[in-house]
Design a protein around this motif. Structure first.
Motif, PDB file in Angstrom:
ATOM      1  N   ILE A  40       1.021  -1.117   0.012  1.00 28.34           N
ATOM      2  CA  ILE A  40       0.018  -0.357   0.228  1.00 28.34           C
ATOM      3  C   ILE A  40       0.768   1.308   0.230  1.00 28.34           C
ATOM      4  O   ILE A  40       2.222   0.898   0.439  1.00 28.34           O
ATOM      5  N   VAL A  62      -3.586   6.355   3.751  1.00 24.54           N
ATOM      6  CA  VAL A  62      -3.801   5.663   2.560  1.00 24.54           C
ATOM      7  C   VAL A  62      -4.090   6.235   1.494  1.00 24.54           C
ATOM      8  O   VAL A  62      -4.943   6.992   0.913  1.00 24.54           O
ATOM      9  N   SER A 121      -2.572   2.318  -4.176  1.00 28.53           N
ATOM     10  CA  SER A 121      -2.845   0.834  -3.101  1.00 28.53           C
ATOM     11  C   SER A 121      -3.566   0.856  -3.833  1.00 28.53           C
ATOM     12  O   SER A 121      -2.859  -0.900  -3.683  1.00 28.53           O
TER      13      SER A 121
END
Length: 196
Positions: free
Chosen positions: A30, A38, A43
């Motif tokens: 990721i 994130v 990702s």
């Protein structure tokens, strides 16, 4: 501009435990922003080539919406066929139970919810590492190739009942805040050498 979300939100959307997202992060699967969020698009692209269940988590897309199946090994059949498989199944049961158990005990002993969250994550991940090393030392092919004990069975970590634990602690539940706290700890930033 890229879409971002917390690790906890990313885990919820993929139907996996945050410990699994942590393993994805450790393996470079990721992409994180400078502030620790994130990067969803990057990702998803990295995770897109994975099988429906892959090394402890699920791939993106419709398969990510399916609930994880419960694990009920046939211990009698397994023990007769392969003692290493029996050990693997037993260790998996312990790993899946130990994190939520540690979290519940922490709250019952009066520890802050952050401590319970940290114990849930760290104890389960460390137990999985210990089990994987044990299995690899005894010739288990998947764990010898770097898979965790749960990953090699296509299983995910069990999730503590955070709503119930927050209620017992008399606190509002904010999983994103708990996740942000945990990922800022020294444990997360520089985990101890697992071989020690």
């Amino acid at each position: 501009m890229a879409t971002t979300e917390t690790r906890a939100a990313f885990a919820r959307r993929h139907g996996v435990n945050r410990s699994t997202v942590g393993r994805w992060e450790a393996k470079g699967s990721i992409v994180l922003t400078v502030d620790g969020l994130v990067n969803v698009e990057a990702s998803e692209q990295l995770l897109g080539g994975r099988a429906e269940t892959y090394r402890g988590g699920k791939a993106k897309g419709p398969s990510a919406q399916k609930p994880r199946s419960e694990f009920f090994p046939d211990l009698e059949k397994t023990s007769a066929a392969d003692p290493l498989a029996l050990a693997h199944a037993g260790l998996a049961e312990v790993i899946r139970a130990i994190g939520p158990y540690a979290a519940r005990m922490a709250v019952e002993f009066g520890a802050p919810l952050e401590v319970a969250y940290g114990l849930d994550q760290a104890v389960a991940v460390e137990a999985d590492g210990i089990a994987a090393r044990f299995l690899a030392q005894h010739g288990h092919p998947d764990t010898a190739n770097g898979y965790g004990a749960l990953e090699s069975l296509g299983l995910d970590y069990s999730e503590a009942d955070w709503s119930a634990l927050a209620k017992v602690a008399g606190l509002p539940l904010d999983l994103d805040a708990l996740d942000a706290w945990f990922t800022s700890t020294a444990y997360w930033r520089a985990p101890p050498d697992a071989s020690a």
